[in-house]
Design an enzyme around this catalytic site. Structure first.
Site, PDB file in Angstrom:
ATOM      1  N   ASP A   1       0.844  -1.199   0.000  1.00  0.00           N
ATOM      2  CA  ASP A   1       0.000   0.000   0.000  1.00  0.00           C
ATOM      3  C   ASP A   1       0.882   1.252   0.000  1.00  0.00           C
ATOM      4  O   ASP A   1       1.961   1.221  -0.583  1.00  0.00           O
ATOM      5  CB  ASP A   1      -0.953  -0.067   1.212  1.00  0.00           C
ATOM      6  CG  ASP A   1      -2.253   0.679   0.986  1.00  0.00           C
ATOM      7  OD1 ASP A   1      -2.191   1.913   0.895  1.00  0.00           O
ATOM      8  OD2 ASP A   1      -3.316   0.043   0.907  1.00  0.00           O
TER       9      ASP A   1
ATOM     10  N   HIS B   1       1.515   2.050  -3.256  1.00  0.00           N
ATOM     11  CA  HIS B   1       0.595   3.103  -3.664  1.00  0.00           C
ATOM     12  C   HIS B   1       1.199   4.501  -3.615  1.00  0.00           C
ATOM     13  O   HIS B   1       0.493   5.494  -3.659  1.00  0.00           O
ATOM     14  CB  HIS B   1      -0.689   3.042  -2.820  1.00  0.00           C
ATOM     15  CG  HIS B   1      -1.503   1.809  -3.076  1.00  0.00           C
ATOM     16  ND1 HIS B   1      -2.708   1.566  -2.463  1.00  0.00           N
ATOM     17  CD2 HIS B   1      -1.283   0.744  -3.885  1.00  0.00           C
ATOM     18  CE1 HIS B   1      -3.197   0.401  -2.885  1.00  0.00           C
ATOM     19  NE2 HIS B   1      -2.331  -0.118  -3.739  1.00  0.00           N
TER      20      HIS B   1
END
Ligand SMILES: *[C@@H]1O[C@H](CO)[C@@H](O)[C@H](O)[C@H]1NC(C)=O
Ligand SMILES: *[C@@H]1O[C@H](CO)[C@@H](O)[C@H](O)[C@H]1NC(C)=O
Ligand SMILES: *[C@@H]1O[C@H](CO)[C@@H](O)[C@H](O)[C@H]1NC(C)=O
Ligand SMILES: *[C@@H]1O[C@H](CO)[C@@H](O)[C@H](O)[C@H]1NC(C)=O
Ligand SMILES: *[C@@H]1O[C@H](CO)[C@@H](O)[C@H](O)[C@H]1NC(C)=O
Length: 430
Positions: free
Chosen positions: A228, A251
């Site tokens: 993430d 991310h």
């Protein structure tokens, strides 16, 4: 060669300096987990030994160095290490610290965090060792949560500093966290440098470094590669500096999500530079939800960033449901929103994995303003032409900007009070 004898006054100054400056003769207390009965075979429960060692270190009158010995693995259950302590502590982690693997082994206690430092000041964590959350089974549970198919609690934060001041975490590895690898909440004067933070690309929700309501934070010279966000900044954070970070997969860098659940977040003076972001979902993102309470993200500078195969290299996402950047189902009804303004993008280049290399999807209630693009060159990985997407986004460009900017001119500045325009320039260039 003969030297004149130092005058007494000079001697006295020298003596005072010798007392004030730390040197090898300064009293220090050396402790290791072994002194407190730790086994370190990776099987035994060494939680009590760690807690005992911390209590002793925290109570010691002189500076303490607490060693987690190399060549051993200490299995530690969720533990809160409380301050304030009597003097400065160095936690020299040279061996491995691991969590129990199965969520069912965690017991009924607090599952929000694993290694929790609370109200600690002047702590240095270093030593070249590894903190391993062994999060594989938590990720499987997170994936069932995503499918809304089970009733699992959220996975814990691995290392969490809460209400801590004067903390440095340097030169260790944090890996396979249950969720967040390293979190600072309501903390200040923080350094997180020379770290290796890694989890597999497909590990659900594993975030690198997470900053909540914290100020004066430096995050530098790190490798962050997770499932993430690399670094996320939420809540009231100010004076945050990110520099020299290799990020991805994952991310990317995220300011936000801000404004979640009616929280009023004020994020400002964030400087991010010298980043290499590759194979990530986002490059540099500012994300807010629609809300009726306001808040802002402002005075943010993203500079000298190299993107490689990043899906959204530059993105502001205020949660508009009719946009390509859509990420929320809520209709655009809020009367206000989180204000996004004074965001500078300078020297950003590399490749986008999607058509929209630049996305500014701002809110109707509070358009983004004073956005600035300087020397941006983003092309598509597959060689096709990239483009920009704008909604309610105002600002200017300088130098060459590829893909062509779609920012609107600041034609509404006459609505803005005069004094507002005057603090246009950067105030944090540390
Ligand atoms: C949801 O749970 C049921 C029963 O545990 C299982 O049969 C099904 O495959 C699960 N669905 C998904 C999408 O994981
Ligand atoms: C954030 O800052 C605002 C304004 O100073 C304050 O009202 C709010 O309580 C702060 N929030 C937190 C969580 O500290
Ligand atoms: C939002 O607020 C409600 C009520 O205070 C709370 O139960 C819920 O956990 C919050 N959700 C998040 C995501 O913080
Ligand atoms: C681009 O990144 C994605 C992950 O976001 C990865 O699956 C893919 O292999 C990468 N492509 C190239 C050409 O590196
Ligand atoms: C932009 O980047 C592409 C690909 O790296 C390069 O070929 C091109 O010359 C660059 N354009 C400018 C104006 O720097």
């Amino acid at each position: 060669m003969a030297r004149a004898a130092p005058r007494p006054a000079v001697l006295m100054v020298a003596a005072v300096v010798a007392v004030l400056l730390p040197d090898a003769a300064e009293p220090r207390i050396l402790l290791t987990l072994d002194d407190f009965g730790a086994v370190g075979d990776g099987v035994a429960d060494d939680t009590k030994a760690f807690a005992g060692a911390w209590t002793a270190a925290c109570a010691a009158a002189d500076n303490v160095i607490l060693n987690v010995p190399a060549g051993k693995t200490f299995r530690i259950w969720p533990l809160t290490l409380v301050g304030p302590c009597s003097s400065e502590i160095k936690l020299l982690i040279s061996g491995n610290i691991v969590a129990p693997e199965s969520p069912s082994d965690w017991g009924p206690g607090d599952r929000r965090q694993w290694l929790h430092f609370h109200k600690v000041q002047d702590l240095k964590v270093t030593g070249g060792g590894i903190i391993d959350g062994r999060g594989q089974q938590w990720w499987a549970r997170s994936s069932c949560e995503e499918k809304k198919n089970c009733t699992a609690q959220p996975a814990p934060k691995a290392v969490h500093f809460e209400d801590c001041h004067g903390i440095s975490v340097k030169g260790i590895t944090l890996q396979n966290s249950q969720q967040y690898h390293l979190t600072f909440t309501r903390s200040s004067n923080v350094e997180a440098n020379y770290l290796r933070v890694t989890s597999p690309e497909d590990s659900i929700d594993t975030k690198g470094i997470h900053l909540v309501d914290s100020k004066n934070v430096h995050v530098m010279d790190n490798l962050i590669s997770t499932g993430d966000d690399c670094v996320s900044i939420v809540g009231n954070c100010t004076d945050v500096r990110l520099r020299a970070i290799s990020c991805g997969p994952g991310h990317g860098i995220s300011i936000g999500t801000l404004g979640v659940n009616g929280s009023v977040d004020y994020v400002e003076k964030i400087k991010v530079d010298t980043l290499f972001i590759s194979n990530a979902e986002n490059g540099v993102r500012i994300k807010t939800t629609k809300n009726d309470v306001g808040g802002f993200a402002r005075k943010v500078k993203f500079e000298s960033i190299m993107m490689r195969n990043v899906t959204n290299p530059i993105i502001i996402d205020q949660g508009n449901s009719d946009d390509p950047a859509d990420s929320s189902e809520a209709p655009q009804t809020a009367a206000t929103a989180v204000q996004v303004e004074k965001i500078n993008y300078i020297d950003i280049r590399g490749t986008s994995a999607s058509e929209h290399a630049v996305t500014f999807s701002c809110s109707d209630a509070k358009p983004c303003r004073h956005l600035s693009l300087t020397n941006v060159n983003l092309t598509r990985v597959d060689g096709r032409k990239a483009s920009s997407y704008c909604r309610k986004a105002f600002g200017k460009t300088t130098g060459t900007v590829i893909p062509e900017s779609c920012l609107s001119k600041e034609d509404f500045v006459h609505h803005v009070p005069r004094h507002y325009e005057e603090d246009e320039e950067e105030d944090s260039d540390s």
